[in-house]
Write a protein that holds these residues in place. Structure first.
Motif, PDB file in Angstrom:
ATOM      1  N   ASP A 277      56.890  61.066   9.923  1.00 19.00           N
ATOM      2  CA  ASP A 277      57.076  60.613   8.539  1.00 19.00           C
ATOM      3  C   ASP A 277      57.763  61.683   7.705  1.00 19.00           C
ATOM      4  OD1 ASP A 277      55.859  58.262   9.238  1.00 19.00           O
ATOM      5  OD2 ASP A 277      53.890  58.795   8.403  1.00 19.00           O
ATOM      6  N   LEU A 278      57.288  62.923   7.857  1.00 22.05           N
ATOM      7  CA  LEU A 278      57.903  64.012   7.095  1.00 22.05           C
ATOM      8  C   LEU A 278      59.360  64.203   7.499  1.00 22.05           C
ATOM      9  CD1 LEU A 278      55.106  66.747   6.973  1.00 22.05           C
ATOM     10  CD2 LEU A 278      55.935  65.349   5.094  1.00 22.05           C
ATOM     11  N   THR A 279      59.661  64.066   8.806  1.00 23.18           N
ATOM     12  CA  THR A 279      61.040  64.229   9.271  1.00 23.18           C
ATOM     13  C   THR A 279      61.943  63.162   8.658  1.00 23.18           C
ATOM     14  OG1 THR A 279      60.215  65.143  11.359  1.00 23.18           O
ATOM     15  CG2 THR A 279      62.485  64.374  11.318  1.00 23.18           C
ATOM     16  N   GLN A 280      61.449  61.923   8.613  1.00 23.17           N
ATOM     17  CA  GLN A 280      62.235  60.829   8.026  1.00 23.17           C
ATOM     18  C   GLN A 280      62.446  61.056   6.532  1.00 23.17           C
ATOM     19  OE1 GLN A 280      60.570  56.975   8.765  1.00 23.17           O
ATOM     20  NE2 GLN A 280      62.204  55.857   7.720  1.00 23.17           N
ATOM     21  N   THR A 281      61.362  61.424   5.841  1.00 24.65           N
ATOM     22  CA  THR A 281      61.474  61.686   4.397  1.00 24.65           C
ATOM     23  C   THR A 281      62.429  62.836   4.138  1.00 24.65           C
ATOM     24  OG1 THR A 281      59.199  60.918   4.083  1.00 24.65           O
ATOM     25  CG2 THR A 281      60.168  62.255   2.327  1.00 24.65           C
ATOM     26  N   LEU A 282      62.336  63.869   4.985  1.00 27.53           N
ATOM     27  CA  LEU A 282      63.206  65.033   4.812  1.00 27.53           C
ATOM     28  C   LEU A 282      64.663  64.658   5.048  1.00 27.53           C
ATOM     29  CD1 LEU A 282      62.842  68.055   4.168  1.00 27.53           C
ATOM     30  CD2 LEU A 282      62.904  68.502   6.616  1.00 27.53           C
ATOM     31  N   GLY A 283      64.928  63.752   5.999  1.00 19.84           N
ATOM     32  CA  GLY A 283      66.299  63.296   6.232  1.00 19.84           C
ATOM     33  C   GLY A 283      66.852  62.578   5.019  1.00 19.84           C
TER      34      GLY A 283
ATOM     35  N   VAL B  71      80.727  67.961 -20.030  1.00 16.70           N
ATOM     36  CA  VAL B  71      79.656  68.967 -20.049  1.00 16.70           C
ATOM     37  C   VAL B  71      78.316  68.313 -19.742  1.00 16.70           C
ATOM     38  CG1 VAL B  71      78.381  70.575 -21.503  1.00 16.70           C
ATOM     39  CG2 VAL B  71      80.878  70.527 -21.599  1.00 16.70           C
ATOM     40  N   GLU B  72      78.036  67.197 -20.388  1.00 18.99           N
ATOM     41  CA  GLU B  72      76.762  66.518 -20.163  1.00 18.99           C
ATOM     42  C   GLU B  72      76.667  65.981 -18.736  1.00 18.99           C
ATOM     43  OE1 GLU B  72      76.502  63.534 -23.127  1.00 18.99           O
ATOM     44  OE2 GLU B  72      76.086  64.938 -24.778  1.00 18.99           O
ATOM     45  N   GLU B  73      77.777  65.406 -18.254  1.00 16.29           N
ATOM     46  CA  GLU B  73      77.771  64.867 -16.899  1.00 16.29           C
ATOM     47  C   GLU B  73      77.562  65.991 -15.876  1.00 16.29           C
ATOM     48  OE1 GLU B  73      80.561  62.105 -13.950  1.00 16.29           O
ATOM     49  OE2 GLU B  73      81.288  62.751 -15.919  1.00 16.29           O
ATOM     50  N   ARG B  74      78.217  67.112 -16.089  1.00 15.20           N
ATOM     51  CA  ARG B  74      78.063  68.257 -15.174  1.00 15.20           C
ATOM     52  C   ARG B  74      76.642  68.805 -15.202  1.00 15.20           C
ATOM     53  NH1 ARG B  74      78.830  73.835 -16.093  1.00 15.20           N
ATOM     54  NH2 ARG B  74      79.377  75.028 -14.206  1.00 15.20           N
ATOM     55  N   SER B  75      76.047  68.900 -16.402  1.00 14.97           N
ATOM     56  CA  SER B  75      74.675  69.399 -16.530  1.00 14.97           C
ATOM     57  C   SER B  75      73.691  68.472 -15.817  1.00 14.97           C
ATOM     58  CB  SER B  75      74.305  69.535 -18.007  1.00 14.97           C
ATOM     59  OG  SER B  75      72.964  69.963 -18.144  1.00 14.97           O
ATOM     60  N   GLU B  76      73.887  67.160 -15.984  1.00 16.16           N
ATOM     61  CA  GLU B  76      73.002  66.200 -15.312  1.00 16.16           C
ATOM     62  C   GLU B  76      73.138  66.308 -13.798  1.00 16.16           C
ATOM     63  OE1 GLU B  76      74.044  62.408 -16.827  1.00 16.16           O
ATOM     64  OE2 GLU B  76      73.144  62.735 -18.823  1.00 16.16           O
ATOM     65  N   ALA B  77      74.379  66.457 -13.307  1.00 17.94           N
ATOM     66  CA  ALA B  77      74.598  66.568 -11.864  1.00 17.94           C
ATOM     67  C   ALA B  77      73.939  67.826 -11.311  1.00 17.94           C
ATOM     68  CB  ALA B  77      76.094  66.555 -11.561  1.00 17.94           C
ATOM     69  N   MET B  78      74.051  68.935 -12.029  1.00 19.05           N
ATOM     70  CA  MET B  78      73.444  70.199 -11.578  1.00 19.05           C
ATOM     71  C   MET B  78      71.924  70.097 -11.561  1.00 19.05           C
ATOM     72  SD  MET B  78      75.905  72.990 -13.483  1.00 19.05           S
ATOM     73  CE  MET B  78      74.994  74.395 -12.848  1.00 19.05           C
ATOM     74  N   ASP B  79      71.328  69.496 -12.601  1.00 18.95           N
ATOM     75  CA  ASP B  79      69.873  69.345 -12.660  1.00 18.95           C
ATOM     76  C   ASP B  79      69.374  68.452 -11.531  1.00 18.95           C
ATOM     77  OD1 ASP B  79      69.840  70.950 -14.858  1.00 18.95           O
ATOM     78  OD2 ASP B  79      69.679  69.307 -16.316  1.00 18.95           O
ATOM     79  N   ALA B  80      70.085  67.347 -11.285  1.00 21.20           N
ATOM     80  CA  ALA B  80      69.661  66.432 -10.228  1.00 21.20           C
ATOM     81  C   ALA B  80      69.736  67.106  -8.865  1.00 21.20           C
ATOM     82  CB  ALA B  80      70.532  65.169 -10.250  1.00 21.20           C
ATOM     83  N   LEU B  81      70.782  67.902  -8.629  1.00 25.14           N
ATOM     84  CA  LEU B  81      70.914  68.608  -7.348  1.00 25.14           C
ATOM     85  C   LEU B  81      69.828  69.671  -7.193  1.00 25.14           C
ATOM     86  CD1 LEU B  81      72.472  69.053  -4.757  1.00 25.14           C
ATOM     87  CD2 LEU B  81      73.973  70.652  -6.000  1.00 25.14           C
ATOM     88  N   ALA B  82      69.494  70.374  -8.272  1.00 26.00           N
ATOM     89  CA  ALA B  82      68.446  71.400  -8.207  1.00 26.00           C
ATOM     90  C   ALA B  82      67.098  70.775  -7.864  1.00 26.00           C
ATOM     91  CB  ALA B  82      68.359  72.156  -9.530  1.00 26.00           C
ATOM     92  N   VAL B  83      66.776  69.628  -8.476  1.00 24.30           N
ATOM     93  CA  VAL B  83      65.514  68.940  -8.175  1.00 24.30           C
ATOM     94  C   VAL B  83      65.485  68.493  -6.723  1.00 24.30           C
ATOM     95  CG1 VAL B  83      64.145  66.877  -8.670  1.00 24.30           C
ATOM     96  CG2 VAL B  83      65.118  68.203 -10.558  1.00 24.30           C
ATOM     97  N   ALA B  84      66.600  67.951  -6.242  1.00 21.33           N
ATOM     98  CA  ALA B  84      66.652  67.478  -4.855  1.00 21.33           C
ATOM     99  C   ALA B  84      66.513  68.643  -3.881  1.00 21.33           C
ATOM    100  CB  ALA B  84      67.960  66.728  -4.622  1.00 21.33           C
ATOM    101  N   LYS B  85      67.160  69.774  -4.168  1.00 24.24           N
ATOM    102  CA  LYS B  85      67.055  70.943  -3.280  1.00 24.24           C
ATOM    103  C   LYS B  85      65.635  71.499  -3.255  1.00 24.24           C
ATOM    104  CE  LYS B  85      71.812  72.640  -3.224  1.00 24.24           C
ATOM    105  NZ  LYS B  85      72.718  73.775  -3.534  1.00 24.24           N
ATOM    106  N   ASP B  86      64.962  71.525  -4.394  1.00 25.20           N
ATOM    107  CA  ASP B  86      63.573  71.990  -4.432  1.00 25.20           C
ATOM    108  C   ASP B  86      62.676  71.064  -3.609  1.00 25.20           C
ATOM    109  OD1 ASP B  86      61.496  73.822  -5.678  1.00 25.20           O
ATOM    110  OD2 ASP B  86      60.776  71.865  -6.377  1.00 25.20           O
ATOM    111  N   GLU B  87      62.926  69.760  -3.745  1.00 25.69           N
ATOM    112  CA  GLU B  87      62.169  68.794  -2.953  1.00 25.69           C
ATOM    113  C   GLU B  87      62.456  68.987  -1.464  1.00 25.69           C
ATOM    114  OE1 GLU B  87      61.716  63.908  -2.556  1.00 25.69           O
ATOM    115  OE2 GLU B  87      62.745  64.818  -4.286  1.00 25.69           O
ATOM    116  N   LEU B  88      63.705  69.279  -1.130  1.00 24.36           N
ATOM    117  CA  LEU B  88      64.075  69.526   0.261  1.00 24.36           C
ATOM    118  C   LEU B  88      63.374  70.773   0.800  1.00 24.36           C
ATOM    119  CD1 LEU B  88      65.882  68.800   2.694  1.00 24.36           C
ATOM    120  CD2 LEU B  88      67.651  70.278   1.699  1.00 24.36           C
ATOM    121  N   ARG B  89      63.337  71.837  -0.005  1.00 23.88           N
ATOM    122  CA  ARG B  89      62.670  73.077   0.428  1.00 23.88           C
ATOM    123  C   ARG B  89      61.186  72.839   0.698  1.00 23.88           C
ATOM    124  NH1 ARG B  89      59.470  76.236  -2.047  1.00 23.88           N
ATOM    125  NH2 ARG B  89      59.906  75.275  -4.071  1.00 23.88           N
TER     126      ARG B  89
END
Length: 663
Positions: free
Chosen positions: A227-233, A427-445
């Motif tokens: 399950d964790l492997t699938q979620t991590l993928g 600027v707003e679109e770039r900030s949102e994209a960076m925040d979303a990627l940071a959250v996803a990377k933290d979840e991945l870690r």
């Protein structure tokens, strides 16, 4: 067991160090120790037991006192209590065909109000700390306390063994411990314990339950890892998509001048700093221009001024010197000797006049500028200042030119910054994209950490399960062997039970014969006892006359009961092989002369390989001493001093040449 030597130091009545050689020779097993009543014979018997058994020793002088009190009172009254007392016993024991030599030293002393006791055991001359600490257990292997009481005894008190109940207890203890019957019983007990252990090892239901639980746990852990492997993928794919989106926004942001927009405040700050630096450099140039620096525009005029200043200085110098030179020249001519020719004198005068005329013409220069005397010094200082200011001015000009270029560059960068209204959405679109990627990377870690932990737990469970399964397989393989062990252990226990009963009957039979023979050998009335039986269940001793009628031991005289008890001990020693020393205190008390002769002639020389007799002069008298002499290895007399109440050990016995009587 063979006693070699005993040393007493300030123990009881024994003052100082007293030593007795106890070694015997084949055919001479007896050591005779004589002493009047109160001289320390019983103390010597107590010393042997005390050094071996410590607080468990059955010392006659102890009574109801505590062990601590007994040791305190055993220190010789003339000795220093701080030095205390000491007993050392040396003996040898044959173990597995090899003789071991023991030296056991027990000492005690008073330290303040505290009693300090020490026990040291040496084996073959080497101190053994482990053996010293565990001596109470080890001595039971050499000479059990119950057995020792049968071989270290008081002849007067041994009569109590003629009592049926007391005799039964002694016979049972001796047969089991001395003759090895308890070894058979111990084997049966050990086999029973083995069976129980084997049966318990077959009870592997707990192991099966454990395996099942581990299998379920391993399956759950495997599912959790999947399950964790699938979620991590899924999380990793989302990170990739967000990264692509961010890269796209970054490109649009860069094309729109987003980087410059982000750096607007930084660029404005840099531009202000450059402008301030340019203002500072230009202010420094203006300051230089306010000084002598503009004179660099008049180089020809400054050169002419220097030349005029130099000529005016020379004219002033010449005007001051001309008048002085005329007087000097006249004086020099007067100083010429008379021998100087007139022509030479005239030529010299002409030269001096020409020099003065030249100086006079120089002094007539017109002072057109009316310069001060230090004009040349001022011109030199001005020249140095102009050189320095010119160098600094050139440096400031180069710096200000570079700074001006930097200011132009900063202005161009600021001019290229897009308007906030045009780039706001990016600027707003770039900030949102960076925040979303940071959250996803933290979840991945966090998902990767959880997966690593889950895999480790799954692997540990798998390893435990593998070990449990291997153990189960090994258990199944051993079941047949274990069942065979249990079956044959039952058979062995039955065999040992039969063997123990047969061994007991054999030993009892041998003991009956040995005790009866011993009793008949010691008795004066040869026909008094015709038969002697020992019950194998309760070990009761039964006597019978020639008609088969039972004889109550109470009907026997005190001397006859004593002989019966001695016969019992003698019979036990015979059956046991006479391998232990016998120590007999007051051996002939309550016996008539005929019975004493029988003991001296028949018992003492054959009581064992080593026999210590502790006797008074009335027991072993001069006549009996002569009968014992062929069997004597050593003789000693305990000499007591009634003035100091102390005892010393002297070689020899009463009626032996050169031996003093007791004081």
């Amino acid at each position: 067991m063979h006693l070699h030597n005993i040393e007493l130091r300030d123990f009881g009545a024994y003052r100082g160090k007293q030593s007795l050689d106890l070694r015997v020779q084949p055919g001479r097993p007896i050591i005779l120790i004589g002493g009047l009543n109160g001289c320390g014979k019983t103390t010597l018997l107590d010393a042997i037991q005390l050094v071996l058994y410590g607080p468990r020793a059955r010392c006659s002088g102890r009574g109801s006192r505590s062990y601590d009190s007994y040791l305190r009172e055993s220190i010789n009254r003339k000795a220093d209590a701080a030095e205390g007392s000491e007993i050392a016993l040396e003996f040898s024991v044959v173990v597995d065909g090899h003789e071991k030599h023991y030296r056991v030293v027990r000492s005690w002393r008073l330290s303040g109000k505290q009693l300090k006791e020490h026990l040291n055991v040496l084996v073959d001359g080497q101190y053994d700390r482990i053996l010293s600490d565990g001596w109470p257990d080890h001595v039971e292997d050499i000479l059990p306390l119950e057995v020792a009481s049968l071989f270290f005894f008081d002849g007067e008190k041994v009569e109590s063994l003629a009592d049926p109940e007391r005799a039964a207890a002694v016979i049972e203890s001796a047969v089991h411990s001395l003759l090895g019957v308890n070894t058979v019983e111990q084997l049966r007990t050990d086999l029973l314990a083995l069976q129980r252990r084997q049966r318990l090892s077959n009870e592997d239901q707990a192991l099966i339950d454990q395996i099942r639980a581990q299998e379920a746990e391993h399956e759950a852990a495997t599912v959790y890892v999947a399950d964790l492997t699938q979620t991590l993928g899924s999380t990793r794919s989302r990170c990739d998509r967000l990264q692509v989106r961010l890269n796209k926004v970054e490109k649009s942001f860069m094309r729109a001048g987003g980087k410059l927009f982000e750096r607007q405040k930084e660029l404005e700050g840099d531009r202000a700093a450059v402008a301030d630096r340019l203002t500072s450099e230009r202010q420094a140039l203006r300051s230089l221009a306010q000084g002598p620096l503009p004179l660099l525009m008049l180089p020809q005029q400054l050169a002419t001024l220097r030349d005029q200043a130099e000529r005016e200085k020379e004219a002033d110098d010449a005007a001051r010197v001309v008048g002085v030179l005329e007087e000097r020249d006249a004086w020099l001519l007067d100083q010429l000797p008379a021998s100087v020719p007139a022509a030479a004198r005239t030529a010299l005068k002409r030269k001096m006049t020409a020099d003065r005329n030249k100086r006079e013409s120089s002094a007539e220069l017109k002072h057109s500028l009316d310069l001060p005397p230090d004009t040349l010094q001022q011109l030199s200082a001005l020249n140095e200042a102009l050189t320095r200011d010119a160098s600094r001015a050139r440096e400031l000009l180069r710096e200000s030119a570079g700074t001006a270029d930097q200011l132009d560059t900063a202005d161009r960068l600021l001019a290229s910054i897009p308007d906030q209204g045009l780039i706001k959405d990016l600027v707003e679109e770039r900030s949102e994209a960076m925040d979303a990627l940071a959250v996803a990377k933290d979840e991945l870690r966090r998902g990767e950490e959880q997966l690593a932990e889950a895999r480790g737990r799954r692997d540990r469970i798998a390893a435990d399960l593998e070990r449990a399964q291997q153990k189960r397989i090994k258990t199944l393989i051993e079941v047949e062997e274990l069942e065979r062990i249990v079956t044959y252990a039952d058979k062995a226990r039955d065999t040992l039970e039969k063997f123990g009963a047969a061994l007991l009957r054999r030993h009892i039979s041998r003991l009956e014969v040995a005790v009866l023979q011993s009793f008949k050998a010691l008795m004066r009335k040869t026909g008094l006892i015709h038969d002697l039986r020992i019950d194998t269940d309760k070990f009761n001793l039964t006597l019978a006359d020639s008609d088969g009628e039972a004889i109550d031991p109470a009907r026997l005289s005190a001397g006859e009961r004593q002989l019966l008890a001695i016969s019992l001990l003698w019979g036990l020693a015979k059956v046991a092989g006479n391998r232990l020393p016998s120590v007999i205190d007051t051996p002939l008390g309550r016996l008539d002369s005929r019975h004493r002769q029988h003991l001296v002639d028949r018992y003492f020389p054959n009581a064992g390989r080593q026999v210590l007799l502790l006797s008074t002069d009335e027991e072993i008298d001069e006549k009996l001493l002569a009968r014992l002499k062929p069997s004597l290895a050593h003789t000693y007399t305990l000499v007591h001093d009634d003035t100091t109440f102390t005892t010393t050990v002297e070689p020899g016995y009463w009626w032996t040449a050169g031996v003093p009587h007791a004081a």
